[in-house]
Scaffold this motif. Structure first.
Motif, PDB file in Angstrom:
ATOM      1  N   ALA A   7      -7.377   6.060   6.678  1.00 29.09           N
ATOM      2  CA  ALA A   7      -8.669   6.219   7.356  1.00 29.09           C
ATOM      3  C   ALA A   7      -9.263   4.856   7.701  1.00 29.09           C
ATOM      4  N   LEU A   8      -9.128   3.907   6.778  1.00 27.11           N
ATOM      5  CA  LEU A   8      -9.611   2.540   7.023  1.00 27.11           C
ATOM      6  C   LEU A   8      -8.868   1.916   8.203  1.00 27.11           C
ATOM      7  N   LEU A   9      -7.556   2.097   8.243  1.00 27.50           N
ATOM      8  CA  LEU A   9      -6.746   1.541   9.331  1.00 27.50           C
ATOM      9  C   LEU A   9      -7.117   2.181  10.668  1.00 27.50           C
ATOM     10  N   GLN A  10      -7.367   3.485  10.661  1.00 25.75           N
ATOM     11  CA  GLN A  10      -7.802   4.160  11.887  1.00 25.75           C
ATOM     12  C   GLN A  10      -9.160   3.628  12.336  1.00 25.75           C
ATOM     13  N   GLY A  11     -10.045   3.390  11.373  1.00 22.81           N
ATOM     14  CA  GLY A  11     -11.349   2.833  11.702  1.00 22.81           C
ATOM     15  C   GLY A  11     -11.223   1.474  12.375  1.00 22.81           C
ATOM     16  N   THR A 119       5.008  -4.524  13.485  1.00 19.37           N
ATOM     17  CA  THR A 119       6.298  -4.970  12.947  1.00 19.37           C
ATOM     18  C   THR A 119       6.644  -6.374  13.460  1.00 19.37           C
ATOM     19  N   LEU A 120       5.725  -6.932  14.244  1.00 21.28           N
ATOM     20  CA  LEU A 120       5.957  -8.239  14.850  1.00 21.28           C
ATOM     21  C   LEU A 120       5.935  -9.352  13.806  1.00 21.28           C
ATOM     22  N   VAL A 121       4.990  -9.219  12.851  1.00 17.51           N
ATOM     23  CA  VAL A 121       4.834 -10.224  11.786  1.00 17.51           C
ATOM     24  C   VAL A 121       4.855  -9.514  10.438  1.00 17.51           C
ATOM     25  N   ASN A 122       5.519 -10.079   9.474  1.00 17.09           N
ATOM     26  CA  ASN A 122       5.578  -9.502   8.130  1.00 17.09           C
ATOM     27  C   ASN A 122       4.722 -10.346   7.182  1.00 17.09           C
ATOM     28  N   ILE A 123       3.477  -9.919   7.020  1.00 13.10           N
ATOM     29  CA  ILE A 123       2.565 -10.603   6.106  1.00 13.10           C
ATOM     30  C   ILE A 123       2.727 -10.034   4.701  1.00 13.10           C
ATOM     31  N   SER A 124       3.016  -8.737   4.633  1.00 11.08           N
ATOM     32  CA  SER A 124       3.204  -8.050   3.353  1.00 11.08           C
ATOM     33  C   SER A 124       4.412  -7.132   3.447  1.00 11.08           C
ATOM     34  N   ALA A 125       5.061  -6.915   2.294  1.00  9.61           N
ATOM     35  CA  ALA A 125       6.229  -6.033   2.254  1.00  9.61           C
ATOM     36  C   ALA A 125       5.829  -4.578   2.446  1.00  9.61           C
ATOM     37  N   ASP A 126       4.596  -4.241   2.031  1.00  8.95           N
ATOM     38  CA  ASP A 126       4.092  -2.875   2.196  1.00  8.95           C
ATOM     39  C   ASP A 126       3.637  -2.692   3.648  1.00  8.95           C
ATOM     40  N   LEU A 127       4.147  -1.655   4.320  1.00  7.19           N
ATOM     41  CA  LEU A 127       3.851  -1.451   5.742  1.00  7.19           C
ATOM     42  C   LEU A 127       2.358  -1.260   5.995  1.00  7.19           C
ATOM     43  N   ASN A 128       1.683  -0.453   5.138  1.00  5.93           N
ATOM     44  CA  ASN A 128       0.251  -0.213   5.329  1.00  5.93           C
ATOM     45  C   ASN A 128      -0.561  -1.485   5.129  1.00  5.93           C
ATOM     46  N   HIS A 129      -0.193  -2.273   4.122  1.00  4.73           N
ATOM     47  CA  HIS A 129      -0.909  -3.523   3.875  1.00  4.73           C
ATOM     48  C   HIS A 129      -0.663  -4.511   5.010  1.00  4.73           C
ATOM     49  N   ASN A 130       0.559  -4.532   5.497  1.00  5.02           N
ATOM     50  CA  ASN A 130       0.886  -5.404   6.622  1.00  5.02           C
ATOM     51  C   ASN A 130       0.070  -5.021   7.854  1.00  5.02           C
ATOM     52  N   THR A 131      -0.018  -3.706   8.097  1.00  2.02           N
ATOM     53  CA  THR A 131      -0.814  -3.191   9.211  1.00  2.02           C
ATOM     54  C   THR A 131      -2.285  -3.566   9.050  1.00  2.02           C
ATOM     55  N   PHE A 132      -2.786  -3.473   7.822  1.00  2.00           N
ATOM     56  CA  PHE A 132      -4.189  -3.811   7.547  1.00  2.00           C
ATOM     57  C   PHE A 132      -4.491  -5.260   7.910  1.00  2.00           C
ATOM     58  N   TRP A 133      -3.633  -6.183   7.487  1.00  2.00           N
ATOM     59  CA  TRP A 133      -3.894  -7.606   7.740  1.00  2.00           C
ATOM     60  C   TRP A 133      -3.801  -7.929   9.225  1.00  2.00           C
ATOM     61  N   ILE A 134      -2.821  -7.341   9.898  1.00  2.00           N
ATOM     62  CA  ILE A 134      -2.682  -7.581  11.342  1.00  2.00           C
ATOM     63  C   ILE A 134      -3.880  -7.020  12.099  1.00  2.00           C
TER      64      ILE A 134
END
Length: 288
Positions: A7-11, A119-134
């Motif tokens: 929900a946070l990512l959608q926001g 998927t362009l940059v890998n900041i975190s190994a966890d996909l959701n966390h990576n998505t959050f930072w991007i």
């Protein structure tokens, strides 16, 4: 926990949409229904270009240009043909449905296993966390750009056009041009939300934009309520609250689903929540 993270990512994905609605409705006082079409247009252009293995930066530029053209068309119809802004938006939104379905060639385009922004940059190994930072970095950059724009002389002229069109026109500002540029900017931002959401959910659907304006409107209303309560005048804080409103809106919907409300009733809950937010200040501060 992952449910609320989603929900946070959608926001965050809808933050650009909320900023677009903020510009069209709160700065220019224009109820722009083009949003439903330009949001889908952004998602469609994204899906088509990703399918063709185009670079992410080129896809983003193309999405913004497409959204800006849609908004500019609404602005031209409204200012040059003297058509009511609401009707102009409806006309363009209706036309965009045919444009979108023609570009896609089908009603749904999957993006599974294709390279995306997340998927362009890998900041975190966890996909959701990576998505959050991007997403966070992406939203911060957009907010800074819009904030600086609204603080420039051009941005002040934009705000003045919405506040007092006759006064700013008397100072020699072309208000028609301001409206066209403003609607172009608003819909470019809206298209960016379509760009983010299509990659986040892994597909683009022709009907994904139906009623999406209520999400942006709800986010802006939440922000406006907070702005009025705390008497905030800073542009920067206002933009931050708009982003916060987008996240709060999605969290509320997540809570609604988490407590067991039928997903088929989600649109009803969304409408009721927006109505509540609109009514709350009046109910809270009503005297006698």
């Amino acid at each position: 926990m992952d449910f609320y993270l989603t929900a946070l990512l959608q926001g965050l994905c809808f933050s650009a949409l909320a900023l677009g609605i903020y510009i069209s409705m709160k700065i220019f006082n224009i109820p722009d229904i083009t949003t439903d079409g330009s949001y889908t247009l952004g998602a469609v252009v994204t899906a088509v270009l990703i399918k063709q293995n185009e670079p992410t930066y080129l896809t983003l530029i193309s999405v913004m240009v497409a959204g800006a053209l849609a908004g500019a068309l609404t602005g031209i119809i409204h200012t040059k043909l003297k058509i009511n802004a609401l009707l102009a938006g409806i006309l363009v939104m209706t036309a965009l449905y045919s444009v979108n379905i023609s570009l896609m060639g089908t009603s749904n385009l999957p993006l599974i296993n294709l390279p995306t922004l997340f998927t362009l940059v890998n900041i975190s190994a966890d996909l959701n966390h990576n998505t959050f930072w991007i997403l966070s970095l992406f939203v911060i950059i957009i907010t800074i750009i819009i904030g600086f724009l609204l603080k420039t002389d051009f941005g002040v002229a934009m705000r003045a056009t919405g506040n007092s069109e006759s006064m700013i026109r008397s100072l020699g500002v072309n208000t028609d041009r301001m409206k066209i540029i403003g609607l172009a900017l608003a819909n470019a931002l809206t298209a960016v939300s379509g760009y983010l959401i299509s990659q986040f959910q892994g597909f683009t659907d022709i009907s994904m934009g139906i009623g999406v304006v209520i999400i942006g409107l709800g986010s802006v209303i939440i922000a406006e309520t907070l702005i009025n309560w705390f008497k905030i005048t800073s542009i920067w804080l206002s933009l931050v609250l708009v982003l916060t409103g987008a996240v709060i809106f999605q969290i509320v919907l997540a809570v609604t689903l988490d407590i067991g409300v039928n997903p088929n009733l989600l649109k009803v809950v969304t409408a009721a929540f927006v109505l509540l937010i609109v009514s709350l200040p009046r109910l809270s501060f009503k005297k006698g």
